[in-house]
Structure formats: C-alpha cells, structure tokens
Motif scaffolding. Structure first.
Motif, mmCIF file in Angstrom:
data_model
loop_
_atom_site.group_PDB
_atom_site.id
_atom_site.type_symbol
_atom_site.label_atom_id
_atom_site.label_comp_id
_atom_site.label_asym_id
_atom_site.label_seq_id
_atom_site.Cartn_x
_atom_site.Cartn_y
_atom_site.Cartn_z
ATOM 1 N N SER A 114 171.804 26.922 37.325
ATOM 2 C CA SER A 114 172.949 27.204 38.296
ATOM 3 C C SER A 114 172.356 28.772 38.946
ATOM 4 N N VAL A 115 171.173 28.508 39.354
ATOM 5 C CA VAL A 115 170.315 28.785 40.842
ATOM 6 C C VAL A 115 170.132 27.086 41.529
ATOM 7 N N GLU A 116 169.479 26.031 40.459
ATOM 8 C CA GLU A 116 169.591 25.118 41.644
ATOM 9 C C GLU A 116 170.298 24.616 41.907
ATOM 10 N N HIS A 117 171.040 24.139 41.129
ATOM 11 C CA HIS A 117 172.453 23.497 41.749
ATOM 12 C C HIS A 117 173.005 24.083 43.043
ATOM 13 N N ARG A 150 188.618 29.109 42.946
ATOM 14 C CA ARG A 150 188.068 28.186 43.600
ATOM 15 C C ARG A 150 187.747 27.755 42.232
ATOM 16 N N GLU A 151 187.162 26.520 42.185
ATOM 17 C CA GLU A 151 187.502 25.634 41.378
ATOM 18 C C GLU A 151 186.014 25.057 41.709
ATOM 19 N N GLY A 152 185.193 24.943 40.543
ATOM 20 C CA GLY A 152 183.922 24.624 40.477
ATOM 21 C C GLY A 152 183.816 25.941 39.693
ATOM 22 N N TYR A 153 183.672 26.909 40.423
ATOM 23 C CA TYR A 153 182.249 27.973 39.642
ATOM 24 C C TYR A 153 183.473 29.427 39.917
ATOM 25 N N ASN A 166 179.561 33.498 49.411
ATOM 26 C CA ASN A 166 178.632 32.260 49.763
ATOM 27 C C ASN A 166 177.480 31.570 49.058
ATOM 28 N N MET A 167 176.664 32.728 49.798
ATOM 29 C CA MET A 167 174.743 32.812 49.536
ATOM 30 C C MET A 167 174.948 32.682 48.058
ATOM 31 N N ALA A 168 175.373 34.075 47.017
ATOM 32 C CA ALA A 168 174.973 34.188 45.904
ATOM 33 C C ALA A 168 176.489 34.197 44.353
ATOM 34 N N MET A 175 178.415 31.604 34.937
ATOM 35 C CA MET A 175 179.201 32.200 33.422
ATOM 36 C C MET A 175 180.440 31.266 32.954
ATOM 37 N N LYS A 176 180.015 30.203 33.792
ATOM 38 C CA LYS A 176 181.156 28.874 33.575
ATOM 39 C C LYS A 176 180.395 28.506 32.453
ATOM 40 N N LYS A 177 179.185 28.286 32.207
ATOM 41 C CA LYS A 177 178.023 27.479 31.028
ATOM 42 C C LYS A 177 178.283 28.706 30.219
#
Length: 783
Positions: free
Chosen positions: A357-360, A671-674, A728-730, A738-740
């Motif tokens: 998640s951090v890398e993505h 928001r989609e994705g996360y 936006n940053m964090a 959390m999705k994963k």
C-alpha cells in the motif's frame, strides 16, 4: 643347500613380521597420540557432545512465518530430522557415502576403492571420506597443511574424530548435523537456509530434483554455484540422480524424467536491506542489543533521546534484552550466534499489504503528482517560499551529513575543494520507482534527486491486545533507511485536535454541543494577541452555532480555539501524556495546530485508546523468546492502564466517525480504489504548515492504523493544500491497506464488526447537522 634356503626364508619371514608388527604398533601409537591430542588439536568429550555451532536468530511472525534472521558470519538455522525429506537423505547417502549405515566412521572398502582407482588412473572412482569424516572436518576445522606429512596427519585426525562422533551420536543425528552445518554458499549455511535461498521453500517441501541439486553442491559449493554456473550445477545434479538410480533409490524411468527437469531456482538473495520487514527487523535488533544509556555517549542536543532510552531501559524488558539476560554459562546472549527464536506480533499478511500500500500510493499517485509540478518551482525540488540563500544553506548542511564529505574531510580537503568534488559527475546507481538507474550524475545532483522523493511510514496494531501487526518505516530500506515509525518525529498537524476534544468530552460536553463559530483571541505572555485562522473563510457558518462534531469533522481552527479557551494547554498536555504521548509537548494555546514533533508509534498507540474503551495499551512487538532448543527464555505483555473513562472514549469515537462520514476523511466512504467502506471507521486527518506533512489516523473495531507522509525536508512540499493535505498524502495508504485486509478472509476482519458500546450509555448522539441529508456530490470539495 635346501637348509640354507629354509634358514633364509625363516629369516625373511621373521623380518617381515617384525616390520609389519612394528608398523602396526607404530600406527596404533600414532592413532593413540592423535586421539590424546599430543600431535595437534583433538576435541574433548564435552566438545564432541556439544559442538559449538553458530546459529542465526530467527524472527517469526504471529502467523508462523519467518520474517527475518540475524547473523554476522553464518546464516544458519537448525532444522529437525523429521523435517528432512527422505529423498534428500537418499540423495546424500547415494552420492557421498553409500555404506554410511554399515561402517563406524571409516569406510575401509571405500578407501581401498580410492587407492585402486589412483593406482590405475581412474579418478572417477569416488572419494574415500565418509559423511562422518566430512562432518568432523566441518565441526573442527583447524590449521591448513603445508606439506604431505601435515596433510596425512590431518586426515588421520579426521578419522579419529569421525570414529568418536560415531560413538557419540546416532547415524540420523550425524546426517542431521552434516546438513545443518554445510555451507551452501550465497550466505546459505545449513539445509534450511539453502532451501529458502535457492528455492524459497522449507526443507520438507523439497522435491527430489531440488534435493539432488543441493546434495550435488556438497562436492564443492564454490564451484557448483547455481547462481553463477547453472548448467554446470545441472550436470552435477544429474550425476546425483544417476547415483540414486545406481543404488536403487529410484527407477530408470524416474531417473530419465528427473534429469530433464530445469533447476527450478527461486533465488532469494540474503541481504539485510531486503526482506518483508527490514525497518521492523532493524528496530528490533537495535532494541534487543541496546546497552544501558550513558549520558556521555549522547550529544548535547540528544537530551530527549537519552531520556526516552533511559525510560525504555528501566521499563521495557525487551530493550537491551541481550545485555540484561545471561546464558547458563554466565555470558550474555548473542543475537547473531545463539539461534534465538523471537516470536513477534507482526502478521506476515498484514505486513505484506502495508508494504504494498505504501509503495502503490507513492509510486503511482503521489510522486508522479509532485514530479509533474516541479516545473513550476524556482529551485526544484524546494518550495518557492525559499530564497536561494536558504537553499544553498540547506544543501551545504546535506553535504556535510554525507559519507562522501566525511571521507574527503578526513583526507584533509577544505570545504571549497569538497564542494568542487560534489559538482563532478560520477557513475552511480540511483533509486527510482521504475527500478534502479545506472547513470552519470554529480553527488550534488544526487542529493537533490533523493530529496525530491516522498516517504511514508505506516503502523497497524490490534485494538485490544496492543500487538503491532504491520510496521513500515519508509518506502525502500536500501535507499531510505531512516525509520519514520519509531525513530523519526514530525509535526502532527490537526491529528492533535482529538486530544483537545477529549478534554471537552471529559468535562460534560458532547459531540452535539453547539458552540459559536467565531474568531477567538489569546493573550500571549509577551503581551501580543494571537488569533488562529482557518484555511478557508466559511461565510455560510460564520457567527452561527455549530456542533463540536461538525467542528472536528471539518478540522476548523476557530472551534478548536473555542474549546482551548474553556480549558488550559497544560490540561491538554496531561491528557496526551495519559494516552501514551511521551515526546515533549509545549503547553501553549497554539498547541492544537499540531506543531509538536511526535512519532507515528506514539500517535497510533494514543488513538487506539479510543477504540479500546479508554484503556491505553502500549504497542508492543514480541510475545516470547526461545533458545535454539525451544526453551522459553522470556515472555512479554504490554503495558496498559486506564487513560479515559469508557463514556469519554465512546464519545470521541462518535466525533471521529464524523470526520469519516462527513468531514475531511470522507474519501474513505466514496472514493473508488481505496474507499467505499461500509464498516464503522473513526479517524482524523492532519496537515502541517506549508502542507509539508500529511497524516491520517484510522480506528476500526479490530485495528488501529496510522500513516505519515512527507519529504525528508519540510521545505520540500506540494504547492497547494489540495495535494498536500493529509487526506491526499496519507489517507489513501490506509484505505489501500484496509481494502487488502478485508479481502483476505483468513484474517477474520469483516465490515460488520462494530465498536464496543459502554454499558448504560444514554447520551443522544443524533445531532441535527446540516450535512445529514446531503448527497456525495455535495462533498466534492474534499476530493
């Protein structure tokens, strides 16, 4: 004549038996002298019974995976005989010592075969060393030989040791010791390390052709290195397979089939900078090997660090564990040699999701966004609010912090000479999110290259137990080694505001309490007046009564200022201290702007108190430590105490859920994705001055997790609040993680979980808010 011949025959026979007898006696004497140690080193009975093995210590995850190891010279870990696949033992016996179970350490038939082969020039007749002799050589390596006499003496010594080993151990134990001791090269010592390094599987999962390859390496691992000479190793592996067919371990059809298989390598290079949790491993290493803090060893500006380390030494049994505890021998435990088993709280699955998640987010979202805006910067990557003189001063400081500067300065060069050196292009390899880049770049430009990269840290802990489940100190340990979970501290921005609101909830206010949305002024000690402002002017709500829940959800400074005026800064600092914040907090009216430097570790632990009904539980990392034999040496429990009453904690959860449902954290709903979560989430975003730091703290019924994001220097930041805010940053990193977690059913965390509600709680939390009936399109300003 015949009598003379008879006398001569008897004479020759007598001389023959005399010489033969003396030879036998001399040989017996030689072995006696060797066995007693008169002709060089000979291990004692105790050394034979307890050979000194260097074993790497292993870190285990809470779900039973090996997270990492600690070693210096040998990456060896022990594996039991029951975990050795039969095909591995068969391959070893067929190749190295087919009569292993029928001799007592020395195979005379094998020696005769070798001598016969040498006499007739047959070099393929095999070696004469038994597995026991090879083990003797590995266990008790001594001086190198310089002549044929020393070579023979050393060989005789190995024979004696081999026989002694056979008397001290069973055949199975000798095989086990051999496989656990052999150096398979590439920092893979022992069969357990070798199977993980070359095939990424434990030994009991080795297939026959994989076992054959490892046994083949035992002839000469430097020569038969599968990483450098795969074809040669494949040829050697097939010789092992032929041997297994020759002695009936496999059929001809199996042999022919196995010889066609590739090596099937899944090579994992052993590197302390890689692995699933390098930041966590390094934190644990420094913690366990710490010595008692000595003020003389800390610089003058490290007084707070000395204070924190001293507190850890006195209160945390894991801190300095190796230097606080001794082995039966009286020596302190050695993290690198003693084969300790450290059972951590980390969950390997959550750790993986956190890293991803951090890398993505950094790779795909944040860094491209920042890089795309650098063309508008006067002196990239620094913000336009910095003058050229300030940039030069900052760059000079970075130069002085570098290893290149230290080396050049030590060689006698002055700063101007060093500066010229930093301007000259040199070949180097630099980090990028698309992979390492080999390039020609000056050291000066390389400093700017790395400064532009944004970093993030992430930590997740289990709400009730305090166990830390994921720990990511930065984006890439090889290039950004500084740990921003436990060691690094940054301004926390608005994530500090919940502590102020906690004081309000403790003193009879509720989320639905209405207060005036008007400017507040504070008289400062120097006589000046300070009036906090909001990021944007809200004409619609200016002068009206609004709820505290709305004020925190929108992170409005005027509302926080009103709350602060009802209490004292010192009272807020006391709340923070009870909730686990140990970094210095300056108790001044402006403290609710979050200008204090606090670690992510502290913030996650403090926010977790809300989800745990007011009980602070200090995040901890290790549950127990065992020795190499499985004996439990230590167990650990977290520090915990009542920090808040249950009602206050639950009221704060309601306030913080407002941040997610209708405030600055609403992206997690739409928001989609996360985003698009249906589960209850309590959280708070945080953004510091010049939007240099972005924070997000998120609480769920099962987990509390926090994220910090920013550049190495606060002078490097986004130009606009829309890009530089915590939302936006964090926040996206928290959402991706959390999705994963929710998608992994094996973790048992579901969206239908609810926060615990205190018994007899009867406060009405159904505030009549103006946001209540609005649609997602009304929240576009937050996207």
């Amino acid at each position: 004549m015949s009598a003379i011949k008879g006398d001569n025959t008897r004479k020759y026979v007598k001389w023959f038996w005399t010489v033969f007898g003396l030879g036998i006696a001399g040989l017996v004497l030689l072995f006696f002298l060797i066995a007693k140690g008169f002709l060089g080193f000979m291990p004692t009975f105790e050394e034979l019974e307890n050979p000194k093995n260097i074993l790497a210590s292993e870190i285990y995850s809470d779900d039973g995976k090996i997270v990492d190891k600690y070693f210096i010279s040998e990456n060896r870990t022990f594996v039991g005989y029951e975990n050795l696949p039969p095909n591995l033992i068969d391959a070893l016996i067929a190749t190295e010592d087919i009569r292993f179970f029928r001799h007592s350490g020395i195979d005379l038939r094998g020696l005769l075969r070798v001598f016969k082969g040498l006499a007739f020039g047959n070099t393929s007749s095999g070696g004469g060393s038994t597995i026991s002799q090879q083990l003797a050589k590995m266990l008790f390596p001594r001086e190198d030989f310089s002549n044929i006499f020393q070579l023979a003496l050393r060989k005789f010594r190995e024979w004696v040791i081999a026989v002694k080993l056979e008397k001290s151990y069973t055949k199975e134990e000798i095989i086990l010791m051999y496989l656990n001791k052999y150096d398979f090269l590439n920092l893979a010592v022992g069969i357990k390390s070798a199977s993980m390094v070359y095939f990424s599987i434990p030994p009991d999962s080795l297939q026959l052709h994989q076992s054959a390859m490892l046994v083949g390496m035992a002839k000469n691992s430097s020569l038969y290195n599968p990483v450098r000479r795969p074809e040669l190793v494949r040829h050697r592996r097939n010789i092992v397979i032929n041997q297994m067919k020759k002695y009936g371990f496999i059929t001809k059809a199996e042999r022919d089939s196995l010889k066609q298989l590739p090596l099937d390598l899944e090579y994992q290079e052993v590197d302390y900078k890689s692995g699933p949790a390098p930041y966590f491993r390094e934190y644990l290493r420094l913690t366990m090997t710490a010595t008692k803090p000595d003020r003389k060893k800390y610089a003058s500006w490290q007084s707070q660090e000395f204070k924190e380390d001293s507190t850890e030494w006195e209160t945390n049994p894991l801190y300095g564990w190796c230097n606080k505890n001794v082995k039966p021998s009286g020596e302190n435990y050695n993290l690198y040699n003693d084969g300790l088993k450290i059972f951590s709280t980390i969950d390997s699955r959550m750790q993986k999701y956190a890293v991803e998640s951090v890398e993505h987010h950094l790779k795909n979202d944040l860094q491209p966004e920042f890089d795309g805006g650098m063309k508008s910067l006067n002196n990239p990557p620094f913000g336009n609010n910095m003058t050229s003189a300030e940039v030069n001063e900052l760059m000079e400081r970075e130069i002085r912090r570098s290893e290149r500067y230290r080396v050049l300065n030590a060689s006698g060069k002055n700063f101007n000479q060093i500066l010229e050196n930093f301007k000259k292009p040199v070949e180097m390899t630099v980090f990028s999110w698309k992979g390492e880049i080999d390039t020609l770049m000056s050291p000066m430009d390389s400093i700017k290259w790395y400064l532009r990269f944004f970093r993030s840290s992430f930590m997740a802990m289990e709400t009730e137990t305090g166990q830390v489940k994921a720990y990511v100190g930065g984006p890439n340990y090889e290039y950004f080694m500084y740990d921003m979970v436990k060691k690094g501290k940054r301004q926390v921005g608005s994530t500090i505001k919940p502590f102020l609101y906690t004081l309000a909830m403790q003193n009879g206010l509720t989320p639905c309490t209405k207060v005036p949305y008007v400017s507040q002024q504070f008289q400062l000690p120097d006589g000046t007046v300070w009036e906090p402002k909001d990021a944007e002017h809200d004409t619609e709500n200016e002068g009206k009564l609004v709820t505290l829940k709305w004020g925190l959800a929108q992170s409005r400074n005027k509302i926080s200022a009103w709350v602060m005026k009802q209490f004292t800064p010192q009272a807020v600092a006391e709340v923070m201290k009870r909730m686990g914040i140990y970094s210095p907090i300056d108790p001044v009216p402006s403290m609710f702007l979050g200008t204090s430097d606090i670690s992510l570790y502290e913030m996650v632990g403090a926010f977790n108190t809300y989800g745990n009904l007011g009980v602070f539980v200090k995040p901890y990392f290790v549950t127990r430590i065992e020795d190499r034999y499985g004996n439990v040496l230590a167990t650990f429990q977290p520090e915990r105490h009542d920090a808040l009453d249950e009602q206050t904690a639950y009221l704060m959860l309601n306030l913080l859920q407002g941040v997610i449902n209708e405030g600055t954290g609403i992206r997690l709903r739409y928001r989609e994705g996360y985003g698009q979560f249906k589960m209850p989430i309590a959280g708070k975003t945080g953004t510091t001055q010049n939007h240099s730091d972005g924070w997000f703290m998120g609480i769920t019924p099962k987990l509390t997790a926090g994220v910090w994001t920013g550049a190495d220097l606060r002078s490097i930041h986004f130009r606009t609040i829309s890009s530089g805010q915590g939302a936006n940053m964090a926040l996206p990193i928290w959402g991706y993680f959390m999705k994963k977690v929710l998608a992994d059913k094996s973790l048992g965390i579901t969206e239908d979980m609810q926060f615990k509600r205190p018994e007899n709680f009867n406060i009405n939390l159904d505030c009549d808010q103006e946001f209540q009936n609005k649609t997602p399109s009304d929240f576009n300003d937050f996207f």
